[in-house]
Design a protein around this motif. Sequence first.
Motif, PDB file in Angstrom:
ATOM      1  N   GLN A 236      21.851   9.644 -12.813  1.00 40.37           N
ATOM      2  CA  GLN A 236      20.915  10.763 -12.661  1.00 40.37           C
ATOM      3  C   GLN A 236      19.838  10.782 -13.752  1.00 40.37           C
ATOM      4  N   ILE A 237      19.642   9.668 -14.422  1.00 34.90           N
ATOM      5  CA  ILE A 237      18.575   9.572 -15.422  1.00 34.90           C
ATOM      6  C   ILE A 237      17.237   9.406 -14.707  1.00 34.90           C
ATOM      7  N   GLN A 238      16.220  10.094 -15.199  1.00 32.60           N
ATOM      8  CA  GLN A 238      14.887  10.006 -14.612  1.00 32.60           C
ATOM      9  C   GLN A 238      14.039   8.997 -15.391  1.00 32.60           C
ATOM     10  N   TYR A 239      13.286   8.206 -14.636  1.00 34.34           N
ATOM     11  CA  TYR A 239      12.380   7.206 -15.223  1.00 34.34           C
ATOM     12  C   TYR A 239      10.964   7.470 -14.716  1.00 34.34           C
ATOM     13  N   ARG A 240      10.031   7.491 -15.639  1.00 33.41           N
ATOM     14  CA  ARG A 240       8.631   7.681 -15.281  1.00 33.41           C
ATOM     15  C   ARG A 240       7.811   6.487 -15.742  1.00 33.41           C
ATOM     16  N   PRO A 241       6.740   6.166 -15.017  1.00 35.92           N
ATOM     17  CA  PRO A 241       5.884   5.043 -15.444  1.00 35.92           C
ATOM     18  C   PRO A 241       5.132   5.392 -16.721  1.00 35.92           C
ATOM     19  N   ASN A 242       5.249   4.529 -17.719  1.00 35.56           N
ATOM     20  CA  ASN A 242       4.532   4.707 -18.982  1.00 35.56           C
ATOM     21  C   ASN A 242       3.259   3.879 -18.937  1.00 35.56           C
ATOM     22  N   PRO A 243       2.081   4.513 -18.866  1.00 34.45           N
ATOM     23  CA  PRO A 243       0.832   3.749 -18.725  1.00 34.45           C
ATOM     24  C   PRO A 243       0.452   2.971 -19.974  1.00 34.45           C
ATOM     25  N   GLY A 246       3.501  -0.124 -19.705  1.00 32.55           N
ATOM     26  CA  GLY A 246       3.607  -0.819 -18.435  1.00 32.55           C
ATOM     27  C   GLY A 246       5.036  -0.957 -17.939  1.00 32.55           C
ATOM     28  N   PHE A 247       5.902  -0.012 -18.288  1.00 38.01           N
ATOM     29  CA  PHE A 247       7.288  -0.023 -17.832  1.00 38.01           C
ATOM     30  C   PHE A 247       7.662   1.360 -17.306  1.00 38.01           C
ATOM     31  N   TYR A 248       8.627   1.363 -16.389  1.00 40.09           N
ATOM     32  CA  TYR A 248       9.309   2.614 -16.063  1.00 40.09           C
ATOM     33  C   TYR A 248      10.232   2.915 -17.237  1.00 40.09           C
ATOM     34  N   GLN A 249      10.061   4.088 -17.869  1.00 37.76           N
ATOM     35  CA  GLN A 249      10.787   4.419 -19.087  1.00 37.76           C
ATOM     36  C   GLN A 249      11.534   5.730 -18.907  1.00 37.76           C
ATOM     37  N   ALA A 250      12.762   5.789 -19.438  1.00 40.62           N
ATOM     38  CA  ALA A 250      13.582   6.990 -19.330  1.00 40.62           C
ATOM     39  C   ALA A 250      12.959   8.135 -20.128  1.00 40.62           C
ATOM     40  N   ILE A 251      13.189   9.349 -19.661  1.00 40.96           N
ATOM     41  CA  ILE A 251      12.665  10.532 -20.343  1.00 40.96           C
ATOM     42  C   ILE A 251      13.826  11.423 -20.764  1.00 40.96           C
ATOM     43  N   ASN A 252      13.657  12.062 -21.917  1.00 42.38           N
ATOM     44  CA  ASN A 252      14.663  12.987 -22.424  1.00 42.38           C
ATOM     45  C   ASN A 252      14.525  14.347 -21.747  1.00 42.38           C
ATOM     46  N   ALA A 253      15.429  15.230 -22.097  1.00 44.09           N
ATOM     47  CA  ALA A 253      15.414  16.568 -21.503  1.00 44.09           C
ATOM     48  C   ALA A 253      14.155  17.339 -21.855  1.00 44.09           C
ATOM     49  N   GLY A 255      11.258  16.028 -22.138  1.00 38.82           N
ATOM     50  CA  GLY A 255      10.102  15.343 -21.560  1.00 38.82           C
ATOM     51  C   GLY A 255       9.559  14.205 -22.394  1.00 38.82           C
ATOM     52  N   SER A 256      10.149  13.940 -23.569  1.00 42.59           N
ATOM     53  CA  SER A 256       9.692  12.827 -24.410  1.00 42.59           C
ATOM     54  C   SER A 256      10.268  11.507 -23.908  1.00 42.59           C
ATOM     55  N   TRP A 257       9.669  10.409 -24.370  1.00 45.62           N
ATOM     56  CA  TRP A 257      10.101   9.085 -23.938  1.00 45.62           C
ATOM     57  C   TRP A 257      11.382   8.684 -24.643  1.00 45.62           C
ATOM     58  N   ALA A 258      12.331   8.143 -23.892  1.00 49.28           N
ATOM     59  CA  ALA A 258      13.551   7.558 -24.450  1.00 49.28           C
ATOM     60  C   ALA A 258      13.351   6.054 -24.635  1.00 49.28           C
ATOM     61  N   GLN A 259      14.365   5.367 -25.132  1.00 46.73           N
ATOM     62  CA  GLN A 259      14.240   3.935 -25.409  1.00 46.73           C
ATOM     63  C   GLN A 259      14.445   3.065 -24.173  1.00 46.73           C
ATOM     64  N   ASP A 260      15.217   3.532 -23.220  1.00 51.48           N
ATOM     65  CA  ASP A 260      15.608   2.717 -22.069  1.00 51.48           C
ATOM     66  C   ASP A 260      14.417   2.487 -21.146  1.00 51.48           C
ATOM     67  N   THR A 261      14.210   1.225 -20.731  1.00 49.44           N
ATOM     68  CA  THR A 261      13.140   0.870 -19.797  1.00 49.44           C
ATOM     69  C   THR A 261      13.707   0.043 -18.659  1.00 49.44           C
ATOM     70  N   LEU A 262      12.957  -0.032 -17.571  1.00 46.55           N
ATOM     71  CA  LEU A 262      13.357  -0.799 -16.396  1.00 46.55           C
ATOM     72  C   LEU A 262      12.439  -2.007 -16.230  1.00 46.55           C
ATOM     73  N   SER A 263      13.032  -3.116 -15.855  1.00 41.95           N
ATOM     74  CA  SER A 263      12.263  -4.324 -15.557  1.00 41.95           C
ATOM     75  C   SER A 263      12.423  -4.647 -14.079  1.00 41.95           C
ATOM     76  N   PRO A 264      11.375  -5.189 -13.451  1.00 34.55           N
ATOM     77  CA  PRO A 264      10.125  -5.666 -14.050  1.00 34.55           C
ATOM     78  C   PRO A 264       9.143  -4.540 -14.349  1.00 34.55           C
ATOM     79  N   GLY A 265       8.246  -4.823 -15.306  1.00 35.66           N
ATOM     80  CA  GLY A 265       7.177  -3.892 -15.617  1.00 35.66           C
ATOM     81  C   GLY A 265       5.957  -4.148 -14.745  1.00 35.66           C
ATOM     82  N   PHE A 266       4.893  -3.448 -15.039  1.00 33.64           N
ATOM     83  CA  PHE A 266       3.658  -3.590 -14.268  1.00 33.64           C
ATOM     84  C   PHE A 266       2.485  -3.767 -15.232  1.00 33.64           C
ATOM     85  N   THR A 267       1.407  -4.291 -14.712  1.00 31.83           N
ATOM     86  CA  THR A 267       0.236  -4.610 -15.525  1.00 31.83           C
ATOM     87  C   THR A 267      -0.632  -3.373 -15.706  1.00 31.83           C
ATOM     88  N   VAL A 268      -1.017  -3.113 -16.946  1.00 29.92           N
ATOM     89  CA  VAL A 268      -1.923  -2.008 -17.260  1.00 29.92           C
ATOM     90  C   VAL A 268      -3.017  -2.524 -18.189  1.00 29.92           C
TER      91      VAL A 268
END
Length: 525
Positions: A236-243, A246-253, A255-268
């Motif tokens: 149930q962790i939420q991931y938002r695109p970090n512009p 260039g990765f989907y990155q986990a967010i804390n409660a 709304g700040s960015w957490a360390q966990d990211t998802l691969s593959p990333g995207f080009t920015v």
Amino acid sequence: MQLAHAGSPARKKSKWWQSDILKWLLVGLCSLVTGYLIVLMYAQGEYLFAILTLVLVSAGLYVFANRRAYAWRYVYPGIAGMGLFILFPLICTIAIAFTNYSSTNQLTFERAQSVLMQRQFQTGKTFTFNLYPTDNQHWQLQLTHPDSGQLLISEPFSLKTSETQTLKLGVENSPPVGERATLRVVTQNRQALNLIVAKLPEGGELRMSSLRQFSGTSPLYTLDKDGSTLIDNQTQIQYRPNPETGFYQAINADGSWAQDTLSPGFTVTTGWKNFLRVLNDEGIQKPFVSIFTWTIIFSVLTVIFTVAVGMVLACIVQWEALKGKAVYRVLLILPYAVPSFISILIFKGLFNQSFGEINLMLSALFGIKPAWFTDPFTAKSMILIVNTWLGYPYMMILCMGLLKAIPDDLYEASAMDGASPMQNFFRITFPLLIKPLTPLMIASFAFNFNNFVLIQLLTRGGPDMIGTTTPAGYTDLLVSYTYRIAFEGGGGQDFGLAAAIATLIFLLVGALAILNLKASKMNFD
């Protein structure tokens, strides 16, 4: 005779119409084929290639189909080739320099999101499976229930497809007739088996989870209402695109960015970030400055050594008192006839620290064995020695031709004044040779500035520097350093940073080209 003359215009008119129709048929066929290719490229997301192809084909059709543009038919192939093989790669390289394009960030945002949405995780029981051949190169899938041991068998299906197949399973008392497929067959058809969805009689879907098992699976991520946030269905962790990254990155409660990211990333687009990294990141700045300085020194010394050796040998083989000049000329030009990569690999064996002939001779004569590949100074010395061997024949051939153009009267007058051979060389030969050689020396400097083959085959940039952010070696030139960043990066191939350095190299070499043109103009004026 009058009838013949009367019929000739009709025949000419008929031939003109036939050739004109054939021309327009070819133009139409070419337009249809290229239009189809452009649509395919655009559909695959290759927008730059699609636009370039559209521009080049449209211009080509206009030039070759329009009588008014007849003169451009001879110029268009050259312009198109320059645009396709020079300008387009240059524009792409500069564009990549302003992005985070790398081995982990090479997809568009939509494509990266689609890849993540296709991921599954195991949610149900595990069924062992087997494949049995049927007629017409079709197969049947047999699953064994883990609790009851029931045999669930599908209808025949084909493995020669790239689309998802949904198979309904039915309960049977015995396995299908035929020999069960081996693990090798399963492995060869794994891609097609991964696209199969097996539906159980009581409901539920199974997908292939290993080479011998099917399991109940569910989508790993669910797209939120905003159309961009991904929710992990397991945690149930939420991931938002970090512009910025260039990765989907986990967010804390909060709304700040957490360390966990998802691969593959995207080009920015990152702006000047890659160029600023060269200036601000010490792990990049120090090796970049060191490698840039060595590249300049290497190019300058190579030009000096090759010109000096080539000029001296040209004067020797042109000496009238020397016997067997033709034999010496052939022997001295031989290194130029042998492909450079062969000579480089031979020298790599000769300079081997343990078994090379050079170290064996130095050990026998002086009792030393230089570390040609592990010590930075001796490695650089070895590169200069090898490159001088490869480059002097070209300079010698040029000097031999230029020596023929020096009038003999100058040497006769000098002999009457009592000048020595050394005085003749430094006061007559050298000044008259160096001026026409200047543009060629600048061109040789620019060539050696990007001498990738020598470094890659001889030392591969080694010995490596310690404590750098990017892979770098003491004998790397800027071009080999760029290659290592792009294709040998330990933390991911950083094409954006490599493109930024390649852009800087282009600007430096472009400045050298302008200098070369000015030097050539001054010499010809």
